[in-house]
Design a protein around this motif. Structure first.
Motif, PDB file in Angstrom:
ATOM      1  N   LYS A  55     -62.932 -29.904  88.944  1.00 39.06           N
ATOM      2  CA  LYS A  55     -62.499 -30.861  87.927  1.00 39.06           C
ATOM      3  C   LYS A  55     -62.560 -30.238  86.533  1.00 39.06           C
ATOM      4  CE  LYS A  55     -64.436 -35.017  88.639  1.00 39.06           C
ATOM      5  NZ  LYS A  55     -63.424 -36.085  88.845  1.00 39.06           N
ATOM      6  N   GLU A  56     -63.670 -29.565  86.227  1.00 41.32           N
ATOM      7  CA  GLU A  56     -63.819 -28.980  84.891  1.00 41.32           C
ATOM      8  C   GLU A  56     -62.812 -27.855  84.658  1.00 41.32           C
ATOM      9  OE1 GLU A  56     -67.842 -27.806  84.248  1.00 41.32           O
ATOM     10  OE2 GLU A  56     -68.586 -29.872  84.143  1.00 41.32           O
ATOM     11  N   MET A  57     -62.622 -27.003  85.663  1.00 45.43           N
ATOM     12  CA  MET A  57     -61.682 -25.899  85.490  1.00 45.43           C
ATOM     13  C   MET A  57     -60.251 -26.409  85.377  1.00 45.43           C
ATOM     14  SD  MET A  57     -61.042 -22.771  85.008  1.00 45.43           S
ATOM     15  CE  MET A  57     -62.519 -21.816  85.367  1.00 45.43           C
ATOM     16  N   PHE A  58     -59.903 -27.417  86.148  1.00 45.30           N
ATOM     17  CA  PHE A  58     -58.559 -27.995  86.037  1.00 45.30           C
ATOM     18  C   PHE A  58     -58.315 -28.531  84.626  1.00 45.30           C
ATOM     19  CE2 PHE A  58     -56.382 -32.125  85.910  1.00 45.30           C
ATOM     20  CZ  PHE A  58     -55.075 -31.688  86.100  1.00 45.30           C
ATOM     21  N   HIS A  59     -59.257 -29.306  84.111  1.00 43.68           N
ATOM     22  CA  HIS A  59     -59.068 -29.890  82.780  1.00 43.68           C
ATOM     23  C   HIS A  59     -59.024 -28.811  81.704  1.00 43.68           C
ATOM     24  CE1 HIS A  59     -59.055 -34.099  83.841  1.00 43.68           C
ATOM     25  NE2 HIS A  59     -60.113 -33.917  84.614  1.00 43.68           N
ATOM     26  N   HIS A  60     -59.830 -27.751  81.869  1.00 39.47           N
ATOM     27  CA  HIS A  60     -59.804 -26.640  80.921  1.00 39.47           C
ATOM     28  C   HIS A  60     -58.432 -25.968  80.929  1.00 39.47           C
ATOM     29  CE1 HIS A  60     -60.962 -23.005  78.772  1.00 39.47           C
ATOM     30  NE2 HIS A  60     -60.532 -22.291  79.801  1.00 39.47           N
ATOM     31  N   LEU A  61     -57.907 -25.676  82.120  1.00 34.58           N
ATOM     32  CA  LEU A  61     -56.613 -25.003  82.213  1.00 34.58           C
ATOM     33  C   LEU A  61     -55.485 -25.916  81.747  1.00 34.58           C
ATOM     34  CD1 LEU A  61     -57.094 -23.246  85.668  1.00 34.58           C
ATOM     35  CD2 LEU A  61     -56.911 -22.118  83.447  1.00 34.58           C
ATOM     36  N   ASP A  62     -55.578 -27.189  82.095  1.00 35.13           N
ATOM     37  CA  ASP A  62     -54.533 -28.128  81.696  1.00 35.13           C
ATOM     38  C   ASP A  62     -54.457 -28.245  80.170  1.00 35.13           C
ATOM     39  OD1 ASP A  62     -52.494 -29.986  82.357  1.00 35.13           O
ATOM     40  OD2 ASP A  62     -53.871 -31.651  82.037  1.00 35.13           O
ATOM     41  N   ALA A  63     -55.630 -28.211  79.524  1.00 32.07           N
ATOM     42  CA  ALA A  63     -55.673 -28.367  78.064  1.00 32.07           C
ATOM     43  C   ALA A  63     -55.281 -27.093  77.325  1.00 32.07           C
ATOM     44  CB  ALA A  63     -57.071 -28.797  77.636  1.00 32.07           C
ATOM     45  N   THR A  64     -55.532 -25.934  77.947  1.00 37.81           N
ATOM     46  CA  THR A  64     -55.319 -24.671  77.224  1.00 37.81           C
ATOM     47  C   THR A  64     -53.991 -24.001  77.544  1.00 37.81           C
ATOM     48  OG1 THR A  64     -56.552 -23.472  78.933  1.00 37.81           O
ATOM     49  CG2 THR A  64     -57.783 -24.207  76.987  1.00 37.81           C
ATOM     50  N   THR A  65     -53.434 -24.247  78.741  1.00 43.71           N
ATOM     51  CA  THR A  65     -52.191 -23.553  79.113  1.00 43.71           C
ATOM     52  C   THR A  65     -50.953 -24.376  78.795  1.00 43.71           C
ATOM     53  OG1 THR A  65     -52.177 -24.441  81.381  1.00 43.71           O
ATOM     54  CG2 THR A  65     -53.379 -22.372  81.002  1.00 43.71           C
ATOM     55  N   HIS A  66     -51.077 -25.698  78.788  1.00 43.35           N
ATOM     56  CA  HIS A  66     -49.946 -26.596  78.527  1.00 43.35           C
ATOM     57  C   HIS A  66     -48.767 -26.288  79.442  1.00 43.35           C
ATOM     58  CE1 HIS A  66     -52.178 -27.773  74.965  1.00 43.35           C
ATOM     59  NE2 HIS A  66     -52.193 -26.511  74.555  1.00 43.35           N
ATOM     60  N   ALA A  67     -49.081 -25.858  80.669  1.00 43.94           N
ATOM     61  CA  ALA A  67     -48.038 -25.470  81.617  1.00 43.94           C
ATOM     62  C   ALA A  67     -47.733 -26.569  82.635  1.00 43.94           C
ATOM     63  CB  ALA A  67     -48.452 -24.192  82.353  1.00 43.94           C
ATOM     64  N   GLY A  68     -48.419 -27.680  82.540  1.00 43.31           N
ATOM     65  CA  GLY A  68     -48.175 -28.760  83.489  1.00 43.31           C
ATOM     66  C   GLY A  68     -49.300 -28.878  84.496  1.00 43.31           C
ATOM     67  N   ARG A  69     -49.378 -30.048  85.085  1.00 43.21           N
ATOM     68  CA  ARG A  69     -50.489 -30.387  85.968  1.00 43.21           C
ATOM     69  C   ARG A  69     -50.538 -29.498  87.209  1.00 43.21           C
ATOM     70  NH1 ARG A  69     -53.253 -35.233  85.828  1.00 43.21           N
ATOM     71  NH2 ARG A  69     -54.471 -35.729  87.701  1.00 43.21           N
ATOM     72  N   HIS A  70     -49.402 -29.326  87.879  1.00 40.66           N
ATOM     73  CA  HIS A  70     -49.423 -28.534  89.105  1.00 40.66           C
ATOM     74  C   HIS A  70     -49.752 -27.073  88.816  1.00 40.66           C
ATOM     75  CE1 HIS A  70     -48.575 -27.675  93.312  1.00 40.66           C
ATOM     76  NE2 HIS A  70     -48.000 -26.555  92.889  1.00 40.66           N
ATOM     77  N   GLU A  71     -49.252 -26.559  87.704  1.00 38.22           N
ATOM     78  CA  GLU A  71     -49.551 -25.166  87.358  1.00 38.22           C
ATOM     79  C   GLU A  71     -51.042 -24.988  87.084  1.00 38.22           C
ATOM     80  OE1 GLU A  71     -49.064 -21.076  86.517  1.00 38.22           O
ATOM     81  OE2 GLU A  71     -47.950 -22.567  87.708  1.00 38.22           O
ATOM     82  N   ALA A  72     -51.673 -25.981  86.441  1.00 42.41           N
ATOM     83  CA  ALA A  72     -53.120 -25.902  86.216  1.00 42.41           C
ATOM     84  C   ALA A  72     -53.871 -25.922  87.539  1.00 42.41           C
ATOM     85  CB  ALA A  72     -53.577 -27.055  85.320  1.00 42.41           C
ATOM     86  N   LEU A  73     -53.440 -26.753  88.470  1.00 41.67           N
ATOM     87  CA  LEU A  73     -54.072 -26.794  89.797  1.00 41.67           C
ATOM     88  C   LEU A  73     -53.864 -25.474  90.531  1.00 41.67           C
ATOM     89  CD1 LEU A  73     -53.100 -30.415  90.904  1.00 41.67           C
ATOM     90  CD2 LEU A  73     -55.424 -29.579  90.462  1.00 41.67           C
ATOM     91  N   ARG A  74     -52.681 -24.900  90.398  1.00 39.64           N
ATOM     92  CA  ARG A  74     -52.400 -23.632  91.086  1.00 39.64           C
ATOM     93  C   ARG A  74     -53.271 -22.503  90.544  1.00 39.64           C
ATOM     94  NH1 ARG A  74     -49.871 -19.058  90.812  1.00 39.64           N
ATOM     95  NH2 ARG A  74     -49.355 -19.338  88.605  1.00 39.64           N
ATOM     96  N   ARG A  75     -53.394 -22.419  89.221  1.00 37.88           N
ATOM     97  CA  ARG A  75     -54.231 -21.365  88.639  1.00 37.88           C
ATOM     98  C   ARG A  75     -55.701 -21.587  88.976  1.00 37.88           C
ATOM     99  NH1 ARG A  75     -51.734 -20.088  82.584  1.00 37.88           N
ATOM    100  NH2 ARG A  75     -49.520 -20.070  83.199  1.00 37.88           N
TER     101      ARG A  75
END
Length: 492
Positions: A451-471
């Protein structure tokens, strides 16, 4: 459900014969229990791990047939979905081989399988639910090739008569319908087996039921499904809903679900097999040629094929298992509440906690299940699945208490005692249960990290939800291979 079955249509006569054979199996089991015919001198433990297959981009890979062929090891088998595999780790004595033997064996098997999977363009991941799985990945074409899965799917929907409704509320809300049981394939678990004598089965099963909520809270590792953030252990409600043979009208009549916690503490393993026959119609009414009573009368050991097949289609969170090994029958508790992963180190820590705590609870003068309602144990399971390590659970003498406090103050010392009585010294126990201790101290486990890593990536990459989950999933795989416990994984 581990056996192969043919693709066919069942008749009323098939169901009548199967009902008769199940009763014959149950009567034979009762006789075997009375005559103490079971192996109990050298009890063993066992482990099954279900895994997901992904491609190089951490997206689900529907390649289990190719990967199984590449691995070429009978310990590995298919699971429901084409993106699933399962390894059945050989059973052993709990303290056999020294402190590192089991971990080395499991890591070697997983590393070999991952290497072979890479040769066909896939990777293995131990996780409760694959975060990159999309709803469009789940359909009839997702079913593994073995005919038993399609047959089971057909029988579930024949009994149900309508599509499955999947509904889970967490940080996000999921509302969807499914016309196959393949959403169940999203649920990948770790299953701990514990062989016990028939006389000890009831107390060990009761103890396992009593601690199921605590286990799930500590080890939650499935917060995402179909791109939505739901429960910390979404696998629990998903599995309960994805194999439900009951339409709404049948539910309100009080008919039991096939994914079942149960409804009472038991006095004998016979209680559970009798409930199976009393409450659940057969999904796969396939009869063996063997006559169980006749087989027993001539001095041989019956397989009780109908009883075991039926038991495999009733998904208790702690399931009884009857099996015959080297012509000797035995009884096991199969603990099914835990997700897969995140690492082998985490898995073995979960196992040490389970084996040690159940033994200590069984040896108490006043059993916990005599001081705790069955409903409270079931409520604990669902509260833990929803809130994970942040849950507050009920425990006798403590009331409702935060999970870390309950474990550190009461349950971890008991787990140490149980393992000590099983023959594990301090140097062996401390690293295993130390992982459980640090999860409680840090309030971190696989679900929290995801959960924490997803929210961190979602907030910093601005690449979209699925891309944050993939990374996030790619990072998860990297950390999984380092085998550092999940509470140590960084978020940056």
């Amino acid at each position: 459900m581990g056996r192969d079955v043919p693709a066919l249509v069942f008749t009323r006569e098939d169901r009548r014969r199967y009902r008769i054979k199940m009763q014959e199996c149950l009567d034979t089991l009762a006789q075997m229990l009375r005559e103490a015919r079971f192996e109990s001198e050298r009890p063993q433990v066992g482990l099954e791990i279900e895994l997901n297959l992904v491609d190089d981009a951490a997206e689900p890979a529907m390649r289990n047939t190719d990967v199984l062929e590449a691995i070429s090891d009978p310990a590995w088998s298919t699971e429901l979905g084409r993106f699933n595999l399962e390894i059945n780790v050989p059973p052993r004595r709990l303290t056999a081989g020294g402190p590192d033997a089991w971990e080395s064996e499991i890591r070697a098997a997983l590393n070999h399988a991952d290497e072979r999977a890479r040769s066909v363009g896939t990777r293995l991941i131990m996780i409760g639910i694959l975060p990159t799985l999309r709803q469009e990945d789940i359909g009839e074409e997702t079913l593994s090739e073995n005919p038993r899965y399609r047959l089971l799917n057909d029988q579930v929907f024949a009994a149900r008569g309508e599509d499955l409704r999947i509904q889970v509320d967490g940080a996000d809300r999921l509302r969807t319908y499914a016309d196959t049981i393949t959403p169940e394939a999203a649920c990948t678990s770790t299953q701990f087996h514990l062989q016990v004598s028939p006389e000890e089965f009831a107390p060990y099963w009761n103890a396992a039921q009593a601690i199921s909520g605590v286990q799930v809270a500590l080890a939650a590792n499935a917060p995402f499904l179909f791109g939505k953030e739901l429960w910390h252990e979404t696998r629990i409600p998903l599995f309960e809903q994805a194999t439900d043979t009951r339409p709404e009208e049948i539910k309100v009549q009080g008919v039991r679900p096939r994914v079942w916690f149960g409804e009472r503490w038991i006095n004998s393993v016979f209680d559970l097999f009798e409930e199976n026959l009393r409450y659940f119609p057969a999904l796969l009414p396939l009869c063996d040629e063997q006559d169980p009573a006749e087989t027993l009368d001539r001095g041989d050991i019956p397989e009780l094929g109908e009883l075991t097949l039926h038991n495999g289609t009733i998904y208790r969170w702690n399931r009884p298992v009857y099996a015959v090994s080297h012509d000797v029958p035995h009884i096991r508790v199969e603990n099914r509440v835990l997700p897969a992963g995140p690492t082998v180190a985490d898995t073995l820590a979960n196992g040490a906690f389970y084996y040690g705590l159940t033994r200590a609870l069984v040896e108490e003068d006043r059993p916990v299940w005599s001081r705790m309602s069955f409903a409270a144990a079931e409520d604990n399971l669902h509260t833990a699945a929803r809130h994970g390590i942040d849950a507050r659970l009920y425990w006798p003498g403590m009331g409702e208490v935060p999970v870390p406090e309950l474990v550190l103050r009461r349950l971890l010392p008991l787990a140490h005692r149980g393992l000590e009585h099983s023959g594990m010294d301090d140097a062996w126990r401390e690293p295993l249960l130390g992982i459980i201790e640090q999860r409680c101290v840090t309030a971190r486990n696989g679900a929290v990290w995801q959960k924490e890593m997803f929210h961190h990536l979602d907030a910093t990459t601005h690449a979209g939800r699925h891309e944050a989950l993939r990374r996030m999933t790619q990072l998860y795989i990297d950390y999984m291979h380092l085998n550092a416990p999940a509470h140590t994984w960084p978020v940056d």
